[in-house]
Design a protein around this motif. Structure first.
Motif, PDB file in Angstrom:
ATOM      1  N   SER A  11     -40.077  22.194   5.237  1.00 53.05           N
ATOM      2  CA  SER A  11     -41.037  22.456   6.315  1.00 53.05           C
ATOM      3  C   SER A  11     -41.678  23.833   6.142  1.00 53.05           C
ATOM      4  O   SER A  11     -40.989  24.811   5.831  1.00 53.05           O
ATOM      5  N   PRO A  12     -42.998  23.940   6.360  1.00 55.96           N
ATOM      6  CA  PRO A  12     -43.672  25.240   6.207  1.00 55.96           C
ATOM      7  C   PRO A  12     -43.128  26.322   7.136  1.00 55.96           C
ATOM      8  O   PRO A  12     -43.228  27.514   6.812  1.00 55.96           O
ATOM      9  N   ASP A  13     -42.546  25.927   8.267  1.00 54.45           N
ATOM     10  CA  ASP A  13     -42.046  26.934   9.202  1.00 54.45           C
ATOM     11  C   ASP A  13     -40.549  27.212   9.026  1.00 54.45           C
ATOM     12  O   ASP A  13     -39.949  27.913   9.846  1.00 54.45           O
ATOM     13  N   PHE A  14     -39.967  26.686   7.953  1.00 57.43           N
ATOM     14  CA  PHE A  14     -38.553  26.965   7.706  1.00 57.43           C
ATOM     15  C   PHE A  14     -38.335  28.463   7.541  1.00 57.43           C
ATOM     16  O   PHE A  14     -39.124  29.160   6.899  1.00 57.43           O
ATOM     17  N   THR A  38     -30.576  29.117  10.627  1.00 55.81           N
ATOM     18  CA  THR A  38     -31.956  28.890  10.192  1.00 55.81           C
ATOM     19  C   THR A  38     -32.786  28.226  11.278  1.00 55.81           C
ATOM     20  O   THR A  38     -32.251  27.679  12.251  1.00 55.81           O
ATOM     21  N   PHE A  39     -34.095  28.243  11.068  1.00 58.92           N
ATOM     22  CA  PHE A  39     -35.026  27.538  11.950  1.00 58.92           C
ATOM     23  C   PHE A  39     -35.897  26.611  11.117  1.00 58.92           C
ATOM     24  O   PHE A  39     -36.324  26.943  10.007  1.00 58.92           O
ATOM     25  N   SER A  40     -36.180  25.430  11.670  1.00 55.39           N
ATOM     26  CA  SER A  40     -37.161  24.507  11.101  1.00 55.39           C
ATOM     27  C   SER A  40     -37.571  23.538  12.200  1.00 55.39           C
ATOM     28  O   SER A  40     -36.744  23.163  13.038  1.00 55.39           O
ATOM     29  N   SER A  41     -38.824  23.155  12.198  1.00 52.16           N
ATOM     30  CA  SER A  41     -39.289  22.184  13.194  1.00 52.16           C
ATOM     31  C   SER A  41     -38.907  20.762  12.821  1.00 52.16           C
ATOM     32  O   SER A  41     -39.089  19.836  13.608  1.00 52.16           O
ATOM     33  N   VAL A  42     -38.379  20.578  11.623  1.00 54.33           N
ATOM     34  CA  VAL A  42     -37.952  19.253  11.164  1.00 54.33           C
ATOM     35  C   VAL A  42     -36.513  19.014  11.611  1.00 54.33           C
ATOM     36  O   VAL A  42     -35.654  19.883  11.478  1.00 54.33           O
ATOM     37  N   ASP A  43     -36.261  17.825  12.151  1.00 51.84           N
ATOM     38  CA  ASP A  43     -34.932  17.437  12.604  1.00 51.84           C
ATOM     39  C   ASP A  43     -34.064  17.129  11.385  1.00 51.84           C
ATOM     40  O   ASP A  43     -34.272  16.128  10.693  1.00 51.84           O
ATOM     41  N   ILE A  44     -33.064  17.970  11.115  1.00 48.43           N
ATOM     42  CA  ILE A  44     -32.253  17.813   9.908  1.00 48.43           C
ATOM     43  C   ILE A  44     -31.422  16.528   9.947  1.00 48.43           C
ATOM     44  O   ILE A  44     -31.176  15.904   8.910  1.00 48.43           O
ATOM     45  N   LYS A  45     -30.992  16.108  11.132  1.00 44.61           N
ATOM     46  CA  LYS A  45     -30.195  14.890  11.233  1.00 44.61           C
ATOM     47  C   LYS A  45     -31.034  13.658  10.911  1.00 44.61           C
ATOM     48  O   LYS A  45     -30.540  12.696  10.320  1.00 44.61           O
ATOM     49  N   LYS A  46     -32.289  13.701  11.289  1.00 49.98           N
ATOM     50  CA  LYS A  46     -33.175  12.558  11.078  1.00 49.98           C
ATOM     51  C   LYS A  46     -33.810  12.570   9.688  1.00 49.98           C
ATOM     52  O   LYS A  46     -33.971  11.521   9.058  1.00 49.98           O
ATOM     53  N   SER A  47     -34.160  13.751   9.214  1.00 51.05           N
ATOM     54  CA  SER A  47     -34.952  13.851   7.987  1.00 51.05           C
ATOM     55  C   SER A  47     -34.188  14.396   6.797  1.00 51.05           C
ATOM     56  O   SER A  47     -34.680  14.331   5.671  1.00 51.05           O
ATOM     57  N   ALA A  59     -42.546  17.073   0.302  1.00 52.65           N
ATOM     58  CA  ALA A  59     -43.901  17.324  -0.200  1.00 52.65           C
ATOM     59  C   ALA A  59     -44.096  16.788  -1.612  1.00 52.65           C
ATOM     60  O   ALA A  59     -45.236  16.505  -2.023  1.00 52.65           O
ATOM     61  N   ASP A  60     -42.996  16.638  -2.365  1.00 55.00           N
ATOM     62  CA  ASP A  60     -43.104  16.109  -3.729  1.00 55.00           C
ATOM     63  C   ASP A  60     -43.174  14.589  -3.762  1.00 55.00           C
ATOM     64  O   ASP A  60     -43.172  13.986  -4.844  1.00 55.00           O
ATOM     65  N   GLY A  61     -43.234  13.947  -2.576  1.00 53.65           N
ATOM     66  CA  GLY A  61     -43.319  12.494  -2.516  1.00 53.65           C
ATOM     67  C   GLY A  61     -41.997  11.794  -2.791  1.00 53.65           C
ATOM     68  O   GLY A  61     -41.975  10.594  -3.083  1.00 53.65           O
ATOM     69  N   ARG A  62     -40.904  12.518  -2.674  1.00 48.83           N
ATOM     70  CA  ARG A  62     -39.597  11.963  -2.972  1.00 48.83           C
ATOM     71  C   ARG A  62     -38.655  12.155  -1.787  1.00 48.83           C
ATOM     72  O   ARG A  62     -38.890  12.998  -0.919  1.00 48.83           O
ATOM     73  N   VAL A  63     -37.600  11.369  -1.759  1.00 52.91           N
ATOM     74  CA  VAL A  63     -36.538  11.583  -0.782  1.00 52.91           C
ATOM     75  C   VAL A  63     -35.325  12.106  -1.537  1.00 52.91           C
ATOM     76  O   VAL A  63     -35.034  11.676  -2.659  1.00 52.91           O
TER      77      VAL A  63
END
Length: 658
Positions: free
Chosen positions: A22-25, A5-14, A303-307
């Protein structure tokens, strides 16, 4: 199934859920094997559609889906086919979970190597490079035309290699699953995995205003402290070790390093005064890492304001307890600040000056408020309940230490009861012989698993006012007061040695069985600890050798402190610790299942504590719900007859711990 997969979000960090959010996932490659057949790869990045039968199979109970870390595939595919709905966990099997259950490492690479299935290092490096090339953003340069992402057509040769890499991952995953196929995960434990995924998907709400305010105040405070250090030292960069060491030397203080412990040691010296003390205090304040958890929260808010995904199911080696991820909710600072509501308001208002004036240390106050960033959903409250002294109760029950069980059943303070048993006098908190309670407390915390004076020191005995000279006597007194627990260590050691050298089985304490099992698929023997719940703990390739004291040493293969697959040493007290913590874990998991079945929406949990997002009703407000939850958690468990459980808790708008 295995996805790339691709995403601009760092999976290890986030984390997984922010990564997928992420919208670009995008799913790039979908590799699969049906019934052990040849692995096929669907090139979704180049527009190749998934066959219709696969889309149907993903949602059909007629198909069991297997993946390594199945929660990843489920989250990705649920996002891709979101209009259809989330995947049903009961239709999936996770090979990662199976490996952890069998006592193996967590990563596919590590378990492959442990099972003798690993690829050579050159292939591993190639795979890592391909993931870095296609799955994460790239830095724009003149050479790549300023692009921020590498696509298949940017390097067709690498893309073909990537397709083959994806294919081989499924081959390896199937080989792992085959090698571990004789390890049977009980159906009830499989259902716990499904409930855990439900909790992950639910997530917990975050007070974004508090997080943003804390980050703003922290950064402002750091700039002010750094400026103060510059004014005092006249250094260009007070953060520079070389510059600061030179300046301290000019003040008569030799400090070749300025680690956290070194700085604390220098500040403990009463002769360090004046500008040097102030500079060291500033460095200590700037070096505090606890407030970095606000960065962790901010990075994984969806985006739902949750972790989501704060815990990994079966993440703790050997015991099967959950392991903390992302925010590490199992290791958050305690909250002891008074007027916590007012402190939170000041942070939201970004009023660092008032926070400093009222509470003193800004960093310390922000650190204490980290827990409170996790909040109830709008219109709801958090119902928090935790077991009381769960490990102390479990070890007393397993060992049959009746005086302790009687104390628990009568609602006594175990620290007072322990001190009374040790010293032969009545001990009451804030009452007769109350000063002995502290000795009973540190003994209880440090000595249950065959620890001695060093264990008490590690647990903070010297900080509690005890002297090093009196510790050996406290150890002796505690062991004399708990002869059945002491015997449990030796019985566990003897039983393990017996079944390893002469395969069979041996019972230890109440309802714990040690045995040996051979797995022809892996070619190894396993020391197996069967718990009262019927869950098994596996110790691969156990052997008996000699320890540094000349006594028998029990060893097995596992993941060590270096995170490598290596031979580890254990002993009776350590095996007892594994058993007790594993039984405590099963007590919590059993009650999570009961609470979930009652409709309570658990958002996360911490070792012995559950946190529920609850919507009050006219018939049942938060306090009534809390009493019901406490009643459930305090009820007897069918597989642990005679184990006295108790729980307590609170109701509030945000998470806290005093």
């Amino acid at each position: 199934i295995d996805l790339e997969t691709f995403s601009s979000v760092d999976i290890k960090k986030s984390g997984l859920y922010a990564y997928v959010d992420s919208p670009d996932f995008e799913i790039l490659l979908f590799a699969y094997s049906l019934d052990g057949g040849l692995v096929q790869v669907v090139d979704m990045a180049r527009g190749e559609p998934l066959p219709d039968w696969i889309i149907g199979a993903l949602y059909s109970e007629s198909y069991i889906k297997h993946a390594y870390n199945a929660s990843f595939e489920m989250a990705c595919l649920s996002k891709r086919f979101g209009l259809i709905g989330p995947m049903d966990p009961s239709q999936w099997r996770c090979t990662l979970f199976l490996g952890l259950f069998a006592g193996y490492p967590g990563s596919l690479k590590a378990i492959g190597e442990a099972l003798g299935l690993g690829e050579d290092k050159k292939k591993q490096a190639t795979g890592t490079a391909l993931i870095r090339y296609f799955c994460v953003p790239c830095k724009p340069t003149k050479a790549n035309g300023g692009r921020t992402r590498n696509m298949p057509d940017d390097s067709p040769e690498k893309w073909e290699q990537f397709i083959e890499y994806n294919r081989q991952d499924v081959v390896t995953e199937m080989a792992v699953a085959k090698a571990l196929s004789r390890f049977q995960v009980p159906e009830w434990l499989q259902k716990q995995w499904a409930v855990d995924l439900k909790i992950h998907r639910r997530g917990v709400a975050v007070d974004r205003d508090l997080v943003a305010g804390a980050l703003a105040i922290r950064d402002e405070e750091a700039l002010e402290l750094l400026e103060d250090a510059k004014q005092i030292t006249q250094l260009d960069n007070p953060n520079s070790l070389q510059q600061m060491s030179g300046w301290l030397a000019s003040q008569g203080i030799e400090a070749p390093s300025l680690t956290k412990d070194v700085v604390a040691g220098l500040l403990a010296d009463p002769e360090v005064q004046g500008p040097a003390r102030r500079v060291l205090e500033i460095r200590q304040e700037l070096g505090k890492t606890s407030t970095k958890k606000y960065d962790a929260i901010a990075a994984c808010i969806c985006a739902d304001g949750r972790v989501h995904g704060l815990l990994q199911f079966y993440g703790a080696a050997r015991t099967g307890r959950w392991a903390g991820r992302l925010l590490q909710v199992q290791n958050l600072p305690r909250t002891y600040t008074k007027d916590i509501e007012y402190a939170r308001r000041l942070v939201k208002e970004r009023n660092g000056a008032a926070l400093r004036f009222i509470y003193g240390s800004v960093h310390d106050t922000l650190s204490q408020l980290i827990r409170t960033a996790l909040v109830a959903s709008p219109g709801r409250v958090l119902v928090d309940a935790d077991f009381s002294a769960i490990e102390a109760r479990v070890i007393s029950w397993v060992a049959g230490e009746e005086w302790r069980l009687k104390a628990f059943r009568e609602g006594q303070d175990i620290y007072c009861a322990s001190a009374s048993q040790m010293f032969g006098v009545p001990v009451e908190k804030h009452g007769p012989n109350g000063h002995l309670r502290q000795k009973g407390k540190i003994a209880e915390l440090a000595l249950g698993y065959q620890g001695s004076a060093n264990a008490m020191i590690a647990m903070g005995a010297l900080d509690m006012g005890l002297s090093e000279e009196e510790l050996p006597e406290i150890v002796r007194q505690w062991r004399d007061a708990n002869p059945r627990i002491r015997q449990l260590w030796y019985d566990m050691q003897s039983a393990a040695e017996k079944v390893i050298t002469c395969p069979g089985y041996a019972m230890v304490g109440r309802y714990i069985m040690l045995s040996m099992e051979h797995n022809p698929d892996t070619g190894l023997n396993y020391l197996v600890m069967t718990l009262p719940s019927s869950r098994k703990l596996y110790y691969p390739d156990p052997q008996i050798g000699l320890n540094r004291f000349g006594g028998a040493s029990i060893t097995y293969m596992g993941v060590g402190a270096t995170r490598k697959w290596e031979r580890l040493e254990t002993y009776g007290g350590k095996l007892v610790e594994n058993a007790v913590q594993a039984i405590a874990r099963d007590c919590l998991a059993y009650n999570i299942d009961k609470l979930d079945a009652k409709g309570y929406e658990i958002v996360f949990h911490v070792h012995d504590e559950v946190v529920i997002d609850y919507a009050p009703t006219p018939e049942k407000d938060g306090q009534a719900a809390l009493q019901e939850v406490i009643g459930i958690m305090s009820s007897p468990i069918w597989w642990a007859p005679g184990l006295p459980l108790d729980a307590a808790g609170w109701v509030g708008d945000f998470f806290t711990k005093d």
